[in-house]
Design an enzyme around this catalytic site. Structure first.
Site, mmCIF file in Angstrom:
data_model
loop_
_atom_site.group_PDB
_atom_site.id
_atom_site.type_symbol
_atom_site.label_atom_id
_atom_site.label_comp_id
_atom_site.label_asym_id
_atom_site.label_seq_id
_atom_site.Cartn_x
_atom_site.Cartn_y
_atom_site.Cartn_z
ATOM 1 N N GLU A 1 3.962 -6.504 2.283
ATOM 2 C CA GLU A 1 3.652 -7.008 0.938
ATOM 3 C C GLU A 1 3.687 -5.870 -0.086
ATOM 4 O O GLU A 1 2.678 -5.596 -0.752
ATOM 5 C CB GLU A 1 2.250 -7.643 0.933
ATOM 6 N N PRO A 2 4.802 -5.183 -0.236
ATOM 7 C CA PRO A 2 4.818 -4.046 -1.151
ATOM 8 C C PRO A 2 4.816 -4.473 -2.612
ATOM 9 O O PRO A 2 5.506 -5.427 -2.992
ATOM 10 C CB PRO A 2 6.141 -3.354 -0.813
ATOM 11 N N GLY A 3 4.035 -3.798 -3.410
ATOM 12 C CA GLY A 3 4.026 -4.069 -4.846
ATOM 13 C C GLY A 3 4.464 -2.817 -5.593
ATOM 14 O O GLY A 3 5.577 -2.709 -6.099
ATOM 15 N N ARG A 4 3.565 -1.827 -5.573
ATOM 16 C CA ARG A 4 3.809 -0.592 -6.322
ATOM 17 C C ARG A 4 5.122 0.082 -5.922
ATOM 18 O O ARG A 4 5.886 0.521 -6.777
ATOM 19 C CB ARG A 4 2.644 0.376 -6.058
ATOM 20 N N GLY B 1 0.755 -1.241 0.000
ATOM 21 C CA GLY B 1 0.000 0.000 0.000
ATOM 22 C C GLY B 1 0.783 1.287 0.000
ATOM 23 O O GLY B 1 0.209 2.356 -0.244
ATOM 24 N N ARG C 1 -4.409 2.071 -16.447
ATOM 25 C CA ARG C 1 -4.591 2.887 -15.246
ATOM 26 C C ARG C 1 -5.263 4.245 -15.535
ATOM 27 O O ARG C 1 -6.173 4.625 -14.805
ATOM 28 C CB ARG C 1 -3.266 3.091 -14.511
ATOM 29 N N CYS D 1 -10.939 1.367 -30.038
ATOM 30 C CA CYS D 1 -12.208 2.026 -30.343
ATOM 31 C C CYS D 1 -13.014 2.316 -29.085
ATOM 32 O O CYS D 1 -14.065 1.698 -28.853
ATOM 33 C CB CYS D 1 -13.003 1.159 -31.304
ATOM 34 N N GLU D 2 -12.540 3.195 -28.271
ATOM 35 C CA GLU D 2 -13.214 3.622 -27.050
ATOM 36 C C GLU D 2 -12.787 5.051 -26.768
ATOM 37 O O GLU D 2 -11.591 5.366 -26.889
ATOM 38 C CB GLU D 2 -12.742 2.798 -25.824
ATOM 39 N N TYR E 1 -8.757 4.294 -13.560
ATOM 40 C CA TYR E 1 -8.762 5.050 -12.294
ATOM 41 C C TYR E 1 -8.579 6.547 -12.504
ATOM 42 O O TYR E 1 -8.285 7.261 -11.547
ATOM 43 C CB TYR E 1 -7.600 4.602 -11.390
#
Ligand code: LLP
Length: 415
Positions: A273-276, A239, A312, A342-343, A316
Site C-alpha cells: 500500500e505505498p503512498g509517499r 511506509g 508537514r 497568524c501562527e 512534524y
C-alpha cells in the site's frame, strides 16, 4: 526529483518552465509530473512481475482524481480509508475489485457502499469492527472478504506521529490476540478470512523493521494454518521512505526482493500500500515571495504559501527542500520562509541559504505526498490549484478554490 530539473538556470517540470505555470495559474500551486508518478508506480509493479500481487496506492497521500486516474490506467489497486476515497477511485476509473479498505472506524454506510462496489478486501482493525461488518454483509446478503490488521509491535524508527506498529497506538489488533480473533472471524457467517495485513509506519529508511514485522506475521500465518485457517494474502501496508534531503531509503526493488526471499515457498499473494514513495517526489509546490522583512536578528521571506497549504513542516518539523525557480547570481543569505497565516508555526523552511528578492518564485520539493491532501482553509485561505504536467502539456487537475466555494453550505441564523 528527476522530473523537476534546471534548464539554463530555470526550473522545469518535465519540459515546461515552472514560471509559465505560475503565470497561467498563479501561486501557490501544486505541480505533478505524470512521468514521475508512472515510474514510481512501475518500480513496484515491475518488482512484483510474475507473482500474484497487487500494488494498492494509498489514496490519502494524494487523492486528486487526476493522479488516481494516471495510476488506474496502469492497473493500480488502491488503499482507501473512507467512502469518500472510494468515490474518488471510482470516479478516476479505478477498479473497485482492486481496492483494500483500511482504517480503524469504518461506518456502516461506508461498509455498505464498499460491499456494493465489490472491493477486494476490508482490512479490519478490531473485534467490534468484525461484528459490524458481519452484520452489514448479512443485511446485504453478501460475504465480505477480510484481513486483520495485526500490530506486530516493532519500532519503525520514524517520527512518533507516523509510527503505527507499536503496541501503544490505536491501530490493529495485538499480535498475541490475533489467532483468537481470527478463529472468531472464521466463525462469523458473512465474513471470509482472506488475509493478514500490517502497516508499521511511514517514511521508513531501513528494510529491517519491515522484515521484523514480516517474520512475526509469517509465524502467525503458519500457526493459523495449523489451526485450519488458510491465509491467502499478505498485505505489508505502505511506509517505504523517500529522499527529502539526504536520506537513502531502500528502493522498492530492494525491499520487495527481501520480502520475497523471506516468504520461502508459501503461496501467498502479496499486497503493498505505498503512498509517499509513489507521490512525494512526483510533485512540487510553488510559492511567491511577497515581501522580504530583514531585521537585525533574522531575515524573513514572507511567501504566499502557508501552513494551510503544506502542513508537514509545522506538524512534524518535516524538512522540505526549498529551491529558487530561477537561479539568481550573487550572495545568499539565511532566510526563514514564513507564510501569511497568524501562527508562529506558519513556516515552510527555516534558516535557508537563498538569494531572494520580492516577487521571486520558490519551489518546495517532494511535496507530491501529504501536501495538498492535508491542506485546509485555515484563515479562510483558498486551497491551491493543482496541475499535472505531461511532457510539454500542462493540465489543470484542480482549479484554485474561491471564497464563493468556501462559503457554499454555510448560513446565518434566521430573522
Ligand atoms: N496503509 C496504511 C494503512 C496507512 O495508514 C498508510 C499511511 C499507508 C498505507 C501509506 O503509507 P506511506 O507509503 O505513504 O508511508 N501525513 C504523514 C504520513 C501519514 C501516513 C499515514 N498512513 C506525513 O506527511 O508524513
Amino acid at each position: 526529483m528527476d522530473n523537476f530539473e534546471y534548464l539554463n538556470g530555470r526550473l522545469c517540470a518535465e519540459e515546461v518552465p515552472v514560471t509559465r505555470i505560475a503565470e497561467e495559474y498563479g501561486t501557490p500551486t501544486y505541480i505533478y509530473s505524470r512521468d514521475a508518478l508512472e515510474r514510481a508506480y512501475l518500480d513496484y509493479a515491475q518488482a512484483l512481475e510474475g507473482r500474484d500481487a497487487l500494488v494498492c496506492y494509498a489514496v490519502k497521500a494524494n487523492s486528486n482524481i487526476g493522479v488516481l486516474n494516471v495510476l488506474a490506467r496502469l492497473g493500480a489497486g488502491f488503499d482507501i480509508v473512507s467512502v469518500g476515497e472510494l468515490e474518488r477511485v471510482i470516479k478516476a476509473g479505478g477498479d473497485p475489485a482492486k481496492v483494500v479498505f483500511s482504517g480503524v472506524a469504518k461506518r456502516e454506510g461506508e461498509m455498505r457502499r464498499a460491499l456494493e462496489a465489490g472491493i477486494h478486501c476490508f482490512n479490519i482493525e478490531s473485534e467490534a469492527e468484525l461484528d459490524r461488518l458481519n452484520k452489514v454483509a448479512a443485511e446485504l446478503d453478501k460475504v465480505a472478504a477480510i484481513s486483520l490488521r495485526v500490530n506486530p509491535d516493532v519500532d519503525a524508527g520514524t517520527h512518533p506521529y507516523i509510527s503505527t506498529g507499536l503496541k501503544d497506538n490505536k491501530f490493529g489488533v495485538a499480535i498475541e490476540d490475533a489467532a483468537r480473533i481470527y478463529a472468531y472471524a472464521n466463525s462469523l457467517s458473512h465474513l471470509d478470512v482472506q488475509g493478514v495485513d500490517c502497516h508499521i509506519g511511514s517514511q521508513l529508511t531501513e528494510i529491517a523493521p519491515f522484515l521484523d514485522a514480516l517474520d512475526r506475521l509469517l509465524v502467525l500465518i503458519d500457526t493459523l494454518a495449523s489451526e485450519g485457517i488458510t491465509i491467502k494474502h499478505l498485505d505489508l501496508g505502505g511506509g517505504l521512505g523517500v529522499c527529502y534531503t539526504d536520506e537513502v531509503p531502500p528502493t522498492p526493488q530492494e525491499y520487495i526482493a527481501a520480502v520475497i526471499e523471506r516468504l520461502g515457498d508459501r503461496p501467498l499473494k502479496l499486497i503493498f500500500e505505498p503512498g509517499r514513495s509513489i507521490a512525494a517526489n512526483a510533485g512540487i509546490m510553488i510559492t511567491k515571495v511577497e515581501f522580504l522583512k530583514c531585521t537585525e536578528h533574522k531575515n524573513f521571506a514572507i511567501i504566499d504559501g502557508a501552513m494551510n497549504d503544506l502542513i508537514r513542516p509545522a506538524l512534524y518539523s518535516a524538512y522540505m527542500e526549498i529551491i529558487p525557480v530561477e537561479v539568481r547570481e550573487g550572495e545568499s543569505r539565511s532566510f526563514d520562509l514564513v507564510g501569511p497565516v497568524c501562527e508562529s508555526g506558519d513556516f515552510l523552511g527555516k534558516d535557508r541559504q537563498l538569494n531572494l528578492e520580492a516577487g521571486d518564485l520558490l519551489a518546495v520539493c517532494s511535496a507530491g505526498a501529504y501536501g495538498f491532501g492535508m491542506s485546509s482553509n485555515y484563515n479562510t485561505r483558498n486551497r491551491a490549484a493543482e496541475v499535472m504536467v505531461d511532457d510539454n502539456q500542462i493540465h489543470l487537475i484542480r482549479k484554485r478554490e474561491t471564497v464563493v466555494d468556501q462559503l457554499r453550505g454555510e448560513s446565518v441564523l434566521p430573522g
